[in-house]
Design a protein around this motif. Structure first.
Motif, short mmCIF file in Angstrom:
data_model
loop_
_atom_site.label_atom_id
_atom_site.label_comp_id
_atom_site.label_asym_id
_atom_site.label_seq_id
_atom_site.Cartn_x
_atom_site.Cartn_y
_atom_site.Cartn_z
N UNK A 137 -4.61 -9.43 13.07
CA UNK A 137 -5.45 -9.34 11.87
C UNK A 137 -5.00 -8.22 10.93
N UNK A 138 -3.99 -7.46 11.34
CA UNK A 138 -3.43 -6.42 10.47
C UNK A 138 -2.09 -6.93 9.96
N UNK A 139 -2.04 -7.33 8.71
CA UNK A 139 -0.86 -8.00 8.18
C UNK A 139 -0.43 -7.39 6.85
N UNK A 140 0.82 -7.66 6.48
CA UNK A 140 1.36 -7.22 5.19
C UNK A 140 1.98 -8.43 4.50
N UNK A 141 1.67 -8.57 3.23
CA UNK A 141 2.23 -9.67 2.46
C UNK A 141 2.38 -9.23 1.00
#
Length: 380
Positions: free
Chosen positions: A268-272
């Motif tokens: 649930x910890x993402x980078x985009x």
């Protein structure tokens, strides 16, 4: 015992005892001077070490405060570039109910959209109230493994039985309680496992999230299969590649960003696209994210750095200009014995003053720092 022969001044015309004392005193003075020089050099070395430590801490703390060094969940330090800092850009969302967002320096200014369709979850099992062989209300803190599984599954000599979860062998003893069984599962598999005596429930879960996080066992293994049934876990799925393998998987997070096809992540910890997202809840609503240059954030970080830099220079300048008390030399052990502890402390404070006075190495280092700070940074 033969007494030593000593010629006094009246017999020989010479005061040999006084002469010997003077010769010894002269040699003692040379030794004391060498000892004092040695102590002074050791003090200087310690002072240089303190300068090195202060400088190293300044560099480490500056990189950390500027976001150029980050600490992982395991405590390890990893280096990043200026592109990864989260104070150059500011991101705001129309609502913070389904996710939190920050922007790195590479996030494009402007608006984007995001919808959280699914959260990433881990695999988890929990005892359910049932009418099975051991109903949930009968799972108590006093029940023994042999009562739970039946004595026939334990070796008659060793009183041991082996179960296998996630391909890890776990040796149970006939007298193990449910809490002990949970502890052994945790230790051998790395899964979360716990027996809650308040609710009479047994819980097993993965520490990670996503479809790669699994709990599984071979249902053909009678001992393991019996334990899983007696703990009243809900039925698990079957591995498509092995009909005897009972398995339960976690779920991937799924988002729709700027109207694209759904994108899945294991966490649930993402980078985009320069945005750092912490997903919190599933939503049927598409939210808007606005990204702008964070002028206040950049000013604050630069000011904090300059304040710490000035504090560093003030400390070094105070060492370079510290007064030297040449009449206060390092004390020898004999001199310390003749003084009180308080007097020794006051004396050494004076003796240690000015250890780095006008030190050229530190002066050159400070000049180089100033030059580097005023130098133009190429490539921007």
């Amino acid at each position: 015992m033969v007494s030593p022969i000593r010629f006094g001044g009246m017999a020989s015309g010479l005061d040999t005892e006084s002469l010997v004392k003077q010769l010894v005193a002269a040699e003692r003075t040379k030794v004391d001077k060498y000892t004092q020089q040695k102590i002074y050099k050791q003090w200087q070395q310690s002072a240089y070490n303190d300068v090195n430590k202060t400088m190293a801490n300044f560099i480490l703390d500056s990189r950390k405060n500027l976001g150029l060094t980050r600490t992982t969940s395991t405590g390890a330090l990893i280096s990043g570039s200026i592109d990864s800092v989260d104070w150059a850009k500011k991101a705001t969302a129309t609502s913070n109910t389904s996710f939190d967002v920050t922007a790195s320096a590479t996030a494009p200014s402007g608006s984007s959209t995001l919808k959280v369709e699914k959260l990433a979850t881990g695999a988890s099992l929990s005892s359910t109230k049932s009418e099975g062989a051991v109903p949930a209300e009968n799972l108590t803190s006093t029940i023994k493994a042999s009562e739970l599984l039946g004595a026939g599954l334990f070796d008659a000599t060793t009183k041991e039985a082996t179960i296998k979860i996630n391909d890890k062998s776990i040796v149970l003893h006939a007298d193990d309680t449910l809490s002990t069984i949970a502890s052994k599962i945790r230790r051998e598999t790395g899964l979360n496992a716990n027996f809650d005596s308040g609710s009479n429930r047994f819980f097993i879960s993965t520490k990670q999230t996503g479809t790669d996080s699994k709990i599984y066992y071979d249902s053909a293994d009678t001992t393991t299969d019996t334990l899983m049934q007696k703990l009243n876990f809900a039925p698990m799925g079957v591995d498509p590649s092995d009909a005897t393998k009972k398995t339960l998987s976690g779920q991937n997070a799924r988002i729709i960003y700027n109207g694209t096809d759904p994108i899945e992540y294991q966490t649930n910890n993402i980078s985009i696209n320069g945005l750092n997202l912490t997903l919190k809840a599933e939503s049927t609503v598409t939210e808007t994210i606005n990204v702008n240059t964070d002028v206040d954030g950049a000013y604050k970080k630069i000011k904090e750095f300059v304040d710490e830099y000035n504090k560093l220079l003030d400390g070094f300048n105070s060492k370079l200009s510290e007064k030297t008390y040449r009449d206060f030399q390092p004390l020898t052990d004999e001199q310390k014995e003749a003084m009180s502890e308080a007097d020794v402390k006051l004396w050494e404070e004076k003796a240690k003053s000015g250890l780095l006075k006008n030190d050229q190495t530190i002066t050159n280092m400070m000049q180089k720092m100033r030059q580097d700070l005023y130098k133009e940074v190429e490539g921007f």
